[in-house]
Structure formats: C-alpha cells, structure tokens
Design a protein around this motif. Structure first.
Motif, PDB file in Angstrom:
ATOM      1  N   MET A 149       7.209   2.460   4.824  1.00 47.34           N
ATOM      2  CA  MET A 149       6.527   2.989   4.065  1.00 47.34           C
ATOM      3  C   MET A 149       6.677   3.902   3.250  1.00 47.34           C
ATOM      4  O   MET A 149       5.865   5.097   2.754  1.00 47.34           O
ATOM      5  CB  MET A 149       5.348   3.115   5.327  1.00 47.34           C
ATOM      6  N   ARG A 209       7.378   1.312  -1.938  1.00 45.26           N
ATOM      7  CA  ARG A 209       6.040   2.222  -2.742  1.00 45.26           C
ATOM      8  C   ARG A 209       6.104   2.005  -4.043  1.00 45.26           C
ATOM      9  O   ARG A 209       6.624   1.098  -4.764  1.00 45.26           O
ATOM     10  CB  ARG A 209       6.442   3.743  -3.124  1.00 45.26           C
ATOM     11  N   THR A 266      -1.423  -0.124  -1.245  1.00 42.50           N
ATOM     12  CA  THR A 266      -1.940   0.072  -0.198  1.00 42.50           C
ATOM     13  C   THR A 266      -1.291  -1.342   0.189  1.00 42.50           C
ATOM     14  O   THR A 266      -0.176  -0.777   1.758  1.00 42.50           O
ATOM     15  CB  THR A 266      -2.534   1.058   0.013  1.00 42.50           C
ATOM     16  N   ARG A 268      -3.018   7.356   0.585  1.00 43.48           N
ATOM     17  CA  ARG A 268      -1.379   6.628   0.006  1.00 43.48           C
ATOM     18  C   ARG A 268      -1.127   6.706  -1.510  1.00 43.48           C
ATOM     19  O   ARG A 268       0.376   7.331  -1.441  1.00 43.48           O
ATOM     20  CB  ARG A 268      -0.889   5.631   0.456  1.00 43.48           C
TER      21      ARG A 268
END
Length: 180
Positions: A96, A100, A104, A175
């Motif tokens: 996480m 990226r 999400t 996120r």
C-alpha cells in the motif's frame, strides 16, 4: 489526511484484540479456524491501514496473545501462523505504501493477493525447514490453499468492502483525492 501515530496504535490494538475474539466465534464450527481464517482479517486490515510496521507487529502479537489466552492456535501451529500473519501485515503495508495505481480498489487487491501468496509460501518454508520437518508439498498446498478457499474468498470480498466503507464513513483517510 493521514492517520496519526496515536490512531495507528489504537487501530493496531483493536486489530490485535480482534485476533483474539474472531477465532473464538469461528472455532465453534469444526475446523472453522483453518477453513475461514478469522485471524487473518484483522492482520491484513492493520497492514493495509496502519502500515508495514504496525501490520507486522499485529501479525506477531495477535496469534501469540490469542494462543496464550484461548489456546488457539495450538502451540504446534503457532510459530507457522506467526510467520504467516507477520508477513501478511508487512507485505500489505509495504504494497500500500509503494503501489499506487490511481485506483484504491486495485491497490487493495494487489496488496492482498501479494501478501496472501507470500505469507503462505514463507509460512510453508518455515514449517518445512524449522517447525514441521518432513511436511510434504501436498500437505502444505492442501492446508494453505485447498482447505482455506472459503477464508481466501471471504478475505478478498470482505476486506476491500470494509476499507471502502470505513473510508466512505470518513473513519479512514482517502487514498486518492477525488477528481472533478
């Protein structure tokens, strides 16, 4: 908005507590722990939301505390379970942090699948080399994948839904920023 260290500590403590409480409910079903994998859910959530350090700690302390307080997992299974859960917390947190994709849900699934595979493989290696010498590949595969299919499905469905619901309720930070 990011989670503060205090919130991460509180969430980690909550997830460790869930590592003790959730298995109690599932162990009323014969082989419920090895089928539904209830302890994995809080560890994976902790790694996803609090990061690799907190997730790894949760993965070590959760099974140990559960074993000491409830006898689940039994002492013979505990070391392999601690390896597996620690890897889950570490890998989900690292994934996480560094993966990226801009989506999400995709980030969640990539993190979960990587952690679940690596955790099972490293647990199998640890069991074969240290904790359960002579364990066959077939026995490991059956225990790690075949028996655990219901638990794996629950994790892949429930955990992203929980993270997205908690984010929508503003209990966890977003996120990615929304684009207009």
């Amino acid at each position: 908005m990011k989670l503060s260290p205090v919130k991460k500590i509180i969430l980690t403590a909550l997830m460790i507590a869930l590592c003790v409480v959730l298995p109690i409910a599932f162990h009323s079903i014969p082989n419920g722990g090895s089928i539904f994998l209830p302890m994995h859910i809080p560890v994976l959530l902790c790694g996803l939301e609090c990061g690799w350090g907190y997730g790894g700690l949760c993965g070590l302390v959760g099974p140990l505390l559960s074993s000491l307080l409830t006898g689940m997992p039994p002492a013979a299974i505990l070391p392999g379970m601690m390896v597996e859960c620690c890897v889950y917390g570490l890998v989900t947190g690292l994934m996480m942090r560094y993966v990226r994709t801009g989506k999400t849900t995709l980030d969640l699934y990539l993190s979960l699948v990587a952690a679940m595979l690596l955790g099972r493989v490293l647990s199998g290696i640890a069991k074969a080399l240290i904790f359960t010498p002579g364990m066959s590949l077939a026995a490991w595969a059956a225990a790690s994948f075949v028996t655990a299919i219901p638990g794996i499905i629950i994790q892949l469905v429930l955990i992203p839904l929980l993270v997205l619901a908690l984010t929508k309720a503003k209990l966890l930070p977003r996120r990615y920023e929304k684009t207009v």
